[in-house]
Design an enzyme around this catalytic site. Sequence first.
Site, short mmCIF file in Angstrom:
data_model
loop_
_atom_site.label_atom_id
_atom_site.label_comp_id
_atom_site.label_asym_id
_atom_site.label_seq_id
_atom_site.Cartn_x
_atom_site.Cartn_y
_atom_site.Cartn_z
N HIS A 66 27.62 31.81 9.40
CA HIS A 66 26.40 31.40 8.70
C HIS A 66 26.38 29.89 8.52
CE1 HIS A 66 29.37 31.53 5.54
NE2 HIS A 66 28.53 31.11 4.62
N HIS B 7 26.30 27.76 5.96
CA HIS B 7 26.76 27.04 4.78
C HIS B 7 27.74 25.97 5.27
CE1 HIS B 7 25.72 30.29 1.56
NE2 HIS B 7 24.74 29.42 1.75
N ASP C 45 30.56 24.63 4.55
CA ASP C 45 32.02 24.78 4.75
C ASP C 45 32.36 25.56 6.02
OD1 ASP C 45 30.87 26.90 3.19
OD2 ASP C 45 32.87 27.64 2.68
N HIS C 46 31.34 26.11 6.69
CA HIS C 46 31.60 26.88 7.92
C HIS C 46 31.10 26.18 9.19
CE1 HIS C 46 32.82 30.65 5.80
NE2 HIS C 46 32.24 29.96 4.82
N HIS D 216 24.62 37.70 2.16
CA HIS D 216 25.14 36.46 1.56
C HIS D 216 24.02 35.45 1.24
CE1 HIS D 216 28.19 33.52 0.69
NE2 HIS D 216 27.89 32.73 1.70
N ASP E 237 32.10 34.99 4.46
CA ASP E 237 31.29 35.08 3.24
C ASP E 237 30.31 36.26 3.24
OD1 ASP E 237 32.59 32.72 3.27
OD2 ASP E 237 30.92 31.49 2.60
N HIS F 1 39.67 32.30 3.06
CA HIS F 1 38.59 31.74 2.24
C HIS F 1 39.06 31.73 0.79
CE1 HIS F 1 34.35 31.02 0.97
NE2 HIS F 1 34.22 30.55 2.19
#
Length: 297
Positions: A63, A65, A67-68, A137, A205, A263
């Site tokens: 996804h 976000h 941090d990914h 999510h 996530d 994570h």
Amino acid sequence: MEKMKILFLGTGTAIPTKERNHTGILISYRNENILIDCGEGIQRQFRIANVSPTKITKILLTHWHGDHVLGLAGLMQTLLTNSYTKTLEIFGPKATKQNIRDLIKLFNLKLPIKVTEIEDNSIELDGLKIQSMLMSHGIPTLAYSIKIEDVLRLNKTKIKKLNLPNSPLIAKLKKGKDIFIEGKKISFRKLTYIEEGKKICVILDTAKNKNAVILAKNSNLLICESSFISDEKEKADNYSHLTAKDAAEIAKEAKVKKLILTHISQRYDGVQEKILKEARKFFKNTTIAKDFDVIEI
Ligand SMILES: [Zn+2]
Ligand SMILES: [Zn+2]
């Protein structure tokens, strides 16, 4: 059977720590080097692990976000300067095409790239099958399973008994075809068995949802996020994340063989035992990933 090799390039959450980088998992099998998510700092993680990022053949994004995905532009820039000769295939949820297009435009990343947006899909590769499923999510989010193809093996004892010469008949059996000996039909099933390919499932996530169990079903290894423990269940629910208990319950319901938690939040620095202890109450064969861990399966 050849094994899949899993390299944890990042096992943290939104804020990196001394020990944990943002998310990245490299899964290698034969000629495929599949990177799942590409957090900021991934290039240095590749460097430390002594693996060249030019080996990457596919990127699977869970996804969008930060941090990914914040490592994508930098990684693409490096591939470009290293004359990456393959076509970089990127798979991800809705919005991936537009977002990659924006990055390419912003940083002039003229790299051969093919982007495919997926939901509940399956992707067939050489000897591997990737399955993606939608998670829960807040924004479009995917989890992935990667499975080695099943292989038909000869039952050597039975074949020896039949005194089969090493002939085209053996080749036929290997292809799953029935054979005839002196006019008599013998089913290939009687002389072969199926060696089941190993399966890995990566759930990052998400809040708990039915698809997670469906996707992880009978995996040899489930790699699963565990951003919280049950003490903070409310927070986990608010941010659509899993607790250690949730992850362990998915592992149990899906009847997986092993669970690795990742994570891991900075809030558990020094007290990660809490996460492990909670998960093991519900699923015994659980460990916590560390950056640069390598596992073969
Ligand atoms: Zn995250
Ligand atoms: Zn997220």
